[in-house]
Write an enzyme that holds these catalytic residues in place. Structure first.
Site, PDB file in Angstrom:
ATOM      1  NE  ARG A  75      -1.657  -2.335   2.899  1.00  0.00           N
ATOM      2  CZ  ARG A  75      -1.543  -3.616   2.503  1.00  0.00           C
ATOM      3  NH1 ARG A  75      -2.389  -4.093   1.621  1.00  0.00           N
ATOM      4  NH2 ARG A  75      -0.612  -4.403   2.990  1.00  0.00           N
ATOM      5  CB  THR A  76       3.658   2.481   2.099  1.00  0.00           C
ATOM      6  OG1 THR A  76       2.950   2.207   3.315  1.00  0.00           O
ATOM      7  CG2 THR A  76       4.420   3.789   2.247  1.00  0.00           C
ATOM      8  CE  LYS A 104      28.130  -3.917  -7.310  1.00  0.00           C
ATOM      9  NZ  LYS A 104      28.426  -3.053  -8.475  1.00  0.00           N
ATOM     10  NE  ARG A 125       7.581   0.621   4.419  1.00  0.00           N
ATOM     11  CZ  ARG A 125       6.351   0.120   4.548  1.00  0.00           C
ATOM     12  NH1 ARG A 125       6.118  -1.152   4.245  1.00  0.00           N
ATOM     13  NH2 ARG A 125       5.372   0.868   4.980  1.00  0.00           N
ATOM     14  CG  HIS A 153       4.274   3.877   8.375  1.00  0.00           C
ATOM     15  ND1 HIS A 153       4.396   4.767   7.332  1.00  0.00           N
ATOM     16  CD2 HIS A 153       3.798   2.724   7.830  1.00  0.00           C
ATOM     17  CE1 HIS A 153       4.007   4.186   6.219  1.00  0.00           C
ATOM     18  NE2 HIS A 153       3.637   2.943   6.493  1.00  0.00           N
TER      19      HIS A 153
END
Length: 332
Positions: A75-76, A104, A125, A153
């Site tokens: 959803r986000t 890396k 995120r 959030h």
């Protein structure tokens, strides 16, 4: 870029009669609800309502938005992408770190510095707490926290507030139950912090092992938020206007621990027999088994409308952070 937008909001004017109002969020970062003032939140909610009622297609014209998702999201990520594209912006980014130079050995700081030279705004995120704040510190472009570990959030909390205001027609004077994993649920943490700016009574329903963190409870007490602890969903249903369910954060537990607690709080249709007529059930999704599908057909279920509102709130954030003024947005 770490602009202190709480200060900017606090010093702003609230004269809504101006033909072009000052945008107090332009160029800011959205990292934590603790940083936000009531004026900021009201501006975001007002703008989201305007964009929902009267869609715009060119507010991000020629803007490039970097969607940097280091851990899974449905959803986000998709609502931010849809918000960007529907406003005329362009999307770059990734949905996991598998193809990144971080594999890396590149640091997050260096990754963000590079991405900020390619984009006008970064959405991040990341599984580690504090990662969004770190990104904002090294980026010279606005940064939006789309979830950092079990910490925050903020955009979810904003869409929650928007949804509650829309379905209850107010934010003050409400009774709200937070149910489930209150310890690790970042959506719960951000929402609880948002409640500090409103007259909201909280009912905290969780097993002792998943109770709201003590530090957050202390902060709620300090600012005068009324709250109480409960072990049963049935106990609070007759008392609340909003029942905010949340899933057990499986990724934060061992398999054995998760299996032990996953069935502790499951909402069924029969449990709603004593609910107030205006009750709405919210859930940040995804749900696992904490809301039985039978609840979906009741008039109380509101979690899919809640998810849909993510588009408008995230459109509002992108618009406000990347435009100087917004009074003219309503012009034909």
């Amino acid at each position: 870029m770490a602009r202190i937008y709480a200060e900017a909001c606090a010093s702003s004017t609230n004269n809504e009669s101006d033909s072009v109002m000052e945008n107090i969020l332009q160029g800011s970062d959205i990292i934590s609800m603790q940083d936000m003032s009531l004026a900021c939140i009201q501006l975001i909610l007002k703008t989201a309502a305007e964009l929902k009622a009267k869609p715009k297609t060119d507010l991000l014209k020629n803007k490039v938005i970097a969607h940097c998702f280091f851990e899974p999201s449905t959803r986000t990520r998709l609502s931010f992408e849809s918000a960007t594209l529907r406003l005329g912006g362009n999307v770059i980014g990734f949905s996991s770190d598998e193809a990144l130079s971080i594999r890396k050995g590149e640091t997050l700081q260096d990754t963000i510095r590079v991405i900020s030279s390619y984009a006008d705004l970064i959405i991040i995120r990341h599984p580690k707490e504090g990662s969004a704040r770190l990104a904002a510190d090294v980026s010279d472009k606005p940064v939006i926290n789309a979830g950092d570990g079990a910490n925050q959030h903020p955009t979810q909390a904003l869409l929650d507030l928007f949804t509650i205001q829309e379905c209850q027609h107010r934010l003050d004077g409400l009774a709200i139950a937070l149910v489930g994993d209150l310890k690790y649920g970042r959506t719960i943490h951000s929402f609880a912090e948002a409640c500090m700016l409103f007259d909201i009574r909280l009912f905290l329903v969780a097993p002792d092992a998943l109770a709201l963190p003590e530090a957050l409870c202390d902060t709620l007490k300090k600012v005068g938020v009324r709250f109480s602890f409960h072990q049963s969903i049935e106990e609070v249903i007759p008392k609340v206007d909003i029942l905010y369910m949340s899933r057990i954060q499986q990724e934060r537990f061992s398999d054995i621990e998760y299996q032990r607690i996953r069935h502790q709080y499951v909402l069924t249709e029969s449990m709603l027999s004593l609910a107030k007529s205006n009750l709405k059930i919210l859930h940040p999704l995804p749900r696992v088994n904490e809301i039985d599908v039978g609840v979906d057909k009741t008039p109380y279920a509101h979690y899919f409308e809640q998810a849909a509102n993510g588009l408008y709130v995230r459109q509002a954030l992108l618009t406000l952070l990347l435009n100087k003024s917004f009074g003219e947005w309503n012009d034909e």
